[in-house]
Enzyme design. Structure first.
Site, mmCIF file in Angstrom:
data_model
loop_
_atom_site.group_PDB
_atom_site.id
_atom_site.type_symbol
_atom_site.label_atom_id
_atom_site.label_comp_id
_atom_site.label_asym_id
_atom_site.label_seq_id
_atom_site.Cartn_x
_atom_site.Cartn_y
_atom_site.Cartn_z
ATOM 1 N N ARG A 177 -52.374 -52.356 65.385
ATOM 2 C CA ARG A 177 -53.406 -52.743 64.161
ATOM 3 C C ARG A 177 -54.872 -52.496 64.943
ATOM 4 N NH1 ARG A 177 -50.600 -58.342 62.450
ATOM 5 N NH2 ARG A 177 -49.480 -57.450 60.802
ATOM 6 N N GLU A 200 -49.005 -51.946 58.709
ATOM 7 C CA GLU A 200 -49.158 -53.090 59.717
ATOM 8 C C GLU A 200 -49.882 -54.138 59.161
ATOM 9 O OE1 GLU A 200 -47.714 -52.024 62.063
ATOM 10 O OE2 GLU A 200 -47.579 -49.967 62.366
#
Length: 401
Positions: A260, A380
């Site tokens: 991320r 994600e």
């Protein structure tokens, strides 16, 4: 016959990054060198081919070895294991440049670096590090990360994939879906529940009996990314392939934090690309006998894009410095991922308006970025999940439980 000089064409990649607040002054010489190398790679290897590959919905496999050669795989992994030994800001800048080229290529790099090499380096045995990391760093091996399942996306803790212990192996059953690199991966980091219901990670290798990977086709987004399904039917996994320190879902989520973080930088790269394409186009495109850059509404769009980008640049730099000090939190990473994807989406939408009709063609990258962002905003962790992570931090009450 088409009238001459009606639409400026993007013949070469002449990209220059915006830096309204002189943020380059905060970067080291090494940071700038890494960024330049990645930018040159994108201009030389990605820009000339990416539109054709996107139209064919085809991953440019020839780039894997080249990405390994420039150090794009595992740049923060120690050099003794084949990595680059770089800091987190260098990694972010590299992904910023690569995603400017294309989200599918950045996804490949992120998975290899943050979701395959990172867990082996952080949680693996010395033997696993020696066996896999140098070959992953060079691009000789490509990996994937098996966490998401068809029935368990935002709630990975509910996974059904499981393994049971036998005398000298583990017997794995289940499946994983929406797995980047799956159809072309040589190894897979697979998260599954053991006999006691505890989540652990196993390293699977291509060719293991009962282990198959199928590609998901007909995608309108991430068309240059090889995404697929992993299926496990009584796969015998050697006991030495259990990653010893990968204990529980928290370690899987720790890997996702790494990915991320990279996405936050990558989304910024898309926003910067859309801004630069729009700025150049607006200066060249003539309507009503003058460049459209002279119109107030176009200037408003460009000013908004530059404001968003500058804020996102500051956010990424500060987050990178916190990661260098091992102080970045999951909530801080969630804020950056969510914010910068929203910045990129606004920039791409504004660019689409500025470019008008030609903005939907492969002559410019805008529509490809817009379609890619539809996936980047949900993998994600969706935008809403990251909002709830922030909400839990703010209130102390996790609304998703």
């Amino acid at each position: 016959m088409q009238p001459a000089n009606t639409t400026p064409q993007r013949k070469i990649d002449s990209y220059e990054s915006p830096d309204f607040y002189a943020l380059d002054d905060l970067l080291t010489a090494e940071h700038k060198l890494v960024r330049t190398a990645a930018r040159d790679f994108v201009k030389r290897e990605i820009t000339p081919i990416i539109e054709d590959h996107a139209l064919r919905s085809e991953f440019p496999a020839q780039l894997v070895a080249k990405l390994g050669k420039i150090g794009a795989f595992g740049p923060t992994i120690p050099t003794k294991h084949g990595g680059g030994g770089l800091d987190q800001v260098s990694y972010g800048l590299m992904l910023q440049e690569i995603e400017r080229g294309d989200s599918g290529i950045r996804s490949c790099v992120s998975v290899q670096s943050s979701l395959v090499m990172y867990p082996i380096n952080e949680f693996g045995s010395d033997e696993q590090k020696e066996k896999y990391l140098p070959r992953l760093a060079s691009g000789e091996l490509l990996g994937c990360f098996g966490l998401t399942e068809a029935n368990h996306g935002s709630d990975p803790g509910g996974m059904e994939t499981n393994f049971i212990e036998r005398s000298d192996y583990y017997l794995l059953n289940g499946s994983k879906l929406w797995i980047t690199n799956a159809p072309i991966a040589d190894i897979a980091i697979v998260w599954a529940k053991n006999d006691q219901g505890k989540i652990r990670a196993l390293i699977l290798e291509q060719g293991m009996e009962g282990f198959t990977a199928n590609e998901i086709d007909k995608k309108w987004s991430l068309r240059t990314s090889a995404i697929g399904e992993l299926t496990f039917r009584d796969v015998r996994v050697p006991k030495e392939n259990l990653i010893p320190e990968a204990l529980g879902l928290k370690t899987a989520l720790q890997c996702l934090d790494q990915a991320r973080y990279g996405i936050a930088w990558g989304a910024l790269g898309i926003a910067m690309e859309c801004y630069e394409v729009s700025r150049r186009y607006a200066a060249e495109r003539i309507q009503f006998d003058k460049p459209i850059a002279s119109f107030q509404l176009v200037q408003e769009k460009l000013a908004g894009m530059l404001t968003d980008i500058t804020q996102a640049q500051l956010l990424c730099w500060r987050l990178g410095m916190l990661k260098n000090e091992d102080r970045a939190t999951t909530a801080q990473i969630s804020l950056a991922k969510r914010n910068n994807i929203n910045v990129a989406q606004r920039a791409a939408q504004a660019a689409r308006q500025i470019l008008g009709g030609i903005g939907i063609t492969g002559d410019y990258p805008i529509m490809r970025h817009l379609m890619n962002l539809e996936s980047v905003s949900t993998y994600e962790g969706t935008n809403d999940v990251h909002l709830l992570i922030l909400g839990a931090y703010i209130t102390g009450i996790p609304a998703y439980k």
